[in-house]
Design an enzyme around this catalytic site. Structure first.
Site, PDB file in Angstrom:
ATOM      1  N   SER A 127      42.421  39.094  35.113  1.00 50.08           N
ATOM      2  CA  SER A 127      43.113  38.447  36.645  1.00 50.08           C
ATOM      3  C   SER A 127      44.200  37.505  36.147  1.00 50.08           C
ATOM      4  O   SER A 127      44.012  36.778  35.304  1.00 50.08           O
ATOM      5  CB  SER A 127      41.933  38.124  37.348  1.00 50.08           C
ATOM      6  N   ASN A 129      46.132  34.930  38.261  1.00 45.94           N
ATOM      7  CA  ASN A 129      46.264  34.143  39.739  1.00 45.94           C
ATOM      8  C   ASN A 129      45.725  32.705  39.426  1.00 45.94           C
ATOM      9  O   ASN A 129      44.961  32.553  38.697  1.00 45.94           O
ATOM     10  CB  ASN A 129      45.479  34.908  40.706  1.00 45.94           C
ATOM     11  N   MET A 133      39.661  34.322  36.759  1.00 47.65           N
ATOM     12  CA  MET A 133      38.718  35.109  37.093  1.00 47.65           C
ATOM     13  C   MET A 133      37.650  34.383  37.962  1.00 47.65           C
ATOM     14  O   MET A 133      36.742  34.933  38.762  1.00 47.65           O
ATOM     15  CB  MET A 133      37.965  35.502  35.898  1.00 47.65           C
ATOM     16  N   THR A 138      31.171  36.559  40.096  1.00 49.12           N
ATOM     17  CA  THR A 138      29.896  36.737  40.926  1.00 49.12           C
ATOM     18  C   THR A 138      29.202  35.303  41.202  1.00 49.12           C
ATOM     19  O   THR A 138      28.219  35.185  42.021  1.00 49.12           O
ATOM     20  CB  THR A 138      28.741  37.630  40.142  1.00 49.12           C
ATOM     21  N   ALA A 140      27.281  33.422  39.481  1.00 46.30           N
ATOM     22  CA  ALA A 140      25.943  33.520  38.839  1.00 46.30           C
ATOM     23  C   ALA A 140      26.076  32.435  37.590  1.00 46.30           C
ATOM     24  O   ALA A 140      27.030  32.420  36.730  1.00 46.30           O
ATOM     25  CB  ALA A 140      25.510  34.604  38.133  1.00 46.30           C
ATOM     26  N   VAL A 241      53.263  30.160  30.164  1.00 46.45           N
ATOM     27  CA  VAL A 241      53.736  29.419  28.977  1.00 46.45           C
ATOM     28  C   VAL A 241      53.593  30.305  27.594  1.00 46.45           C
ATOM     29  O   VAL A 241      52.584  31.309  27.442  1.00 46.45           O
ATOM     30  CB  VAL A 241      52.528  28.216  28.793  1.00 46.45           C
ATOM     31  N   HIS A 444      32.674  39.501  30.293  1.00 52.88           N
ATOM     32  CA  HIS A 444      32.215  38.384  29.703  1.00 52.88           C
ATOM     33  C   HIS A 444      32.587  37.949  28.143  1.00 52.88           C
ATOM     34  O   HIS A 444      31.824  38.021  27.427  1.00 52.88           O
ATOM     35  CB  HIS A 444      30.695  38.261  29.790  1.00 52.88           C
ATOM     36  N   ASN A 478      35.510  31.195  27.893  1.00 53.15           N
ATOM     37  CA  ASN A 478      34.435  31.745  27.316  1.00 53.15           C
ATOM     38  C   ASN A 478      34.798  32.149  25.669  1.00 53.15           C
ATOM     39  O   ASN A 478      33.834  32.085  24.924  1.00 53.15           O
ATOM     40  CB  ASN A 478      34.336  33.220  27.903  1.00 53.15           C
ATOM     41  N   THR A 490      30.118  31.511  32.564  1.00 52.64           N
ATOM     42  CA  THR A 490      30.752  30.417  33.249  1.00 52.64           C
ATOM     43  C   THR A 490      30.432  29.090  32.859  1.00 52.64           C
ATOM     44  O   THR A 490      30.807  27.961  32.652  1.00 52.64           O
ATOM     45  CB  THR A 490      31.182  30.717  34.599  1.00 52.64           C
TER      46      THR A 490
END
Length: 522
Positions: A127, A129, A133, A138, A140, A241, A444, A478, A490
């Site tokens: 992703s 933005n 992510m 989720t 969790a 960057v 992940h 991660n 996370t």
């Protein structure tokens, strides 16, 4: 925090005490801790992606309007977003044996994801933005246990507790629905007596607001009022960057490309934190000719199987559905990883689950089970980079070397057996045998900038996330996680980011005033 135009002449001249690359939860954690502990430091934070929300970095599930949510998802999907103007929260077709799956707000690697006869990572996705992510996850936040833990850190538990504070983690918010209690009781009755960790409500980064609605944590929650109220923090979106600049192996700043104008400019800083994700962080270091031996290696995905059951003997429920993508009745149960049963299990009511169901059901009556497995971590599982080909942003193209070992295949086979047995505790299978997702579907990815206790060539950074041999250069996300964790990463990555940020806060000396820095770089 001020959000500034990446083309601003002022910011081209700005020299920061700390530059942060990336605005996902780990990058946001650096900004938050530094804002709490060293508000005197000038922090400049860049993201290649667009600003989706106000406040910056909020989870798109908080956008109640379907059109607004769809627009935010399309803005996150990289250089070639999908053309649909509809939100795809239902994830139709996700529970299938498709070779490649993609979630709303993410985009796939177009080539280099599978080499030769290797399994590869065909579902590897990104992703781009503000919020990373963290705008799509989720939420969790289970704690790692047993061999998942980073035990060479003496303060690991305290770091996890602080990470829970920054993420706004709670095990209570969604634990009180009738269906969640029923699911947990059946799981506990069948599993707890033979496991070292008990079934529990999944810790989730979500809070219930005064009006009863849910607010899902993104980087906005991690930034917090401390960062948003920090006049020395600046956030620059649509700014890629492209290089970490060094002199004699010491960080001196970064080179940034304005994605609106295509122009590049330099920013001076003696401290740079690269929190671009587990693939793009090593990509940036490699492009900057910073290439420690372990860079990109020890790539760890989580092999994943899913199953769905219709709960048996469920009492009728009175239900009211809220606006937006998540039903208030949704709950998530947690079957924790153990070394003896090496799987992390999530059991999610349909409204919170990525497994769709087309039949007529009572809300909460169908649950999806997701079992995540630890990877047999190997040096040869890696991402490397092409010296000539480039990706959609003009950065070195990625090439994924990744395969499953015999140990991985045995673990997956065992996970399929266990997920069926656990499903049988709850009800009747919906779509038959469990489905093995394509490699990369977990999102992940870990290990590519892994932390180590010693500089032995098998890690990229030290226990404070500072890259070995490069004073002032830190990595985050991660990729820093050194263990074979099966649980959602996370919480752990934010915990490790907190340690790195504290090290910077302790050691960083304040520099010149902003006006002096601008004058010196004019």
């Amino acid at each position: 925090m001020s959000v500034v135009d990446s083309a601003s002449a002022t910011d081209r001249a700005f020299a920061a005490d700390v530059v942060i690359v990336g605005t996902g939860p780990a990058g946001a954690a650096y900004a938050r801790i530094l804002s709490e502990e060293r508000p005197d430091l000038r922090i400049l934070q860049f993201d290649a992606g667009s600003l989706l929300t106000d406040p910056p970095g909020a989870h798109v599930k908080n956008l109640v309007d379907d059109a607004d949510r769809a627009a935010a998802q399309r803005l996150s999907e990289g250089p070639n977003p999908s053309h649909t103007h509809e939100s795809t929260d239902t994830l139709d077709g996700y529970a299938s044996d498709a070779a490649r799956v993609v979630r709303p707000g993410t985009y796939l690697l177009t080539e280099g994801y599978q080499l030769g006869e290797q399994v590869g990572l065909p579902a590897l996705a990104f992703s781009t933005n503000v919020g990373g992510m963290g705008a799509h996850w989720t939420c969790a936040c289970p704690r790692p246990g047993e061999s998942e833990r980073v035990d060479f850190l003496p303060d690991f538990d305290e770091l996890l507790t602080t990470a829970e504070r920054l993420l706004g983690v709670s095990s209570e918010v969604m634990a009180d629905s009738a269906m969640a209690h029923l699911v947990r009781k059946r799981l506990s009755d069948g599993l707890d007596s033979r496991r070292s960790r008990s079934v529990a409500a999944m810790p989730l980064a979500v809070r219930r607001r005064d009006d009863g609605s849910l607010w899902w944590s993104g980087s906005d929650v991690v930034f917090g009022d401390e960062t948003r109220g920090n006049p020395n923090h600046r956030l620059v979106p649509r700014a890629l960057v492209t290089t970490v600049r060094t002199s004699d192996r010491r960080v001196i700043g970064v080179t940034v490309r304005d994605l609106e104008t295509g122009e590049s400019y330099d920013v001076g800083s003696a401290t740079v934190v690269v929190a671009a994700d587990a693939l793009r962080t090593p990509q940036l270091l490699w492009a900057s000719s910073i290439r420690p031996p372990a860079l990109g290696r020890y790539l760890n995905d989580q092999p994943q199987v899913v199953h769905a059951v219709k709960l048996r003997d469920v009492p009728a429920q009175k239900t009211t559905r809220q606006a937006g993508p998540v039903d208030l009745l949704s709950g998530v149960s947690w079957v924790p990883f153990t070394d003896a049963a090496p799987f992390h299990g999530q059991v999610m009511q349909l409204d919170a689950s990525p497994v769709p169901y087309d039949g007529e059901i009572m809300p909460g009556e169908v649950v999806g089970l997701g079992w995540f497995c630890p990877k047999d971590i190997r040096e040869e599982d890696r991402v490397d980079f092409d010296s000539e080909a480039v990706d959609g942003y003009g950065m070195p193209a990625m090439r994924i070397h990744y395969d499953l070992t015999d140990t991985d295949r045995r673990t997956l086979a065992r996970a399929k057996e266990e997920i069926v047995a656990v499903g049988d505790l709850l009800g009747d299978a919906v779509f038959g045998d469990p489905i093995e997702f394509p490699a990369g579907a977990s999102l992940h990815y870990q290990g590519t900038t892994r932390m180590g206790a010693t500089d032995d060539g098998r890690s990229v950074c030290d226990e404070n996330s500072q890259v070995w041999g490069y004073p002032g250069l830190y990595v985050a996300g991660n990729g820093v996680i050194p263990t074979a964790i099966a649980c959602n990463p996370t919480l752990t990555n934010v915990a490790l980011a907190i340690r790195g940020a504290r090290a910077i806060a302790k050691n960083q000396k304040p520099g010149l005033t902003v006006d002096q820095r601008i004058k010196n770089h004019a």
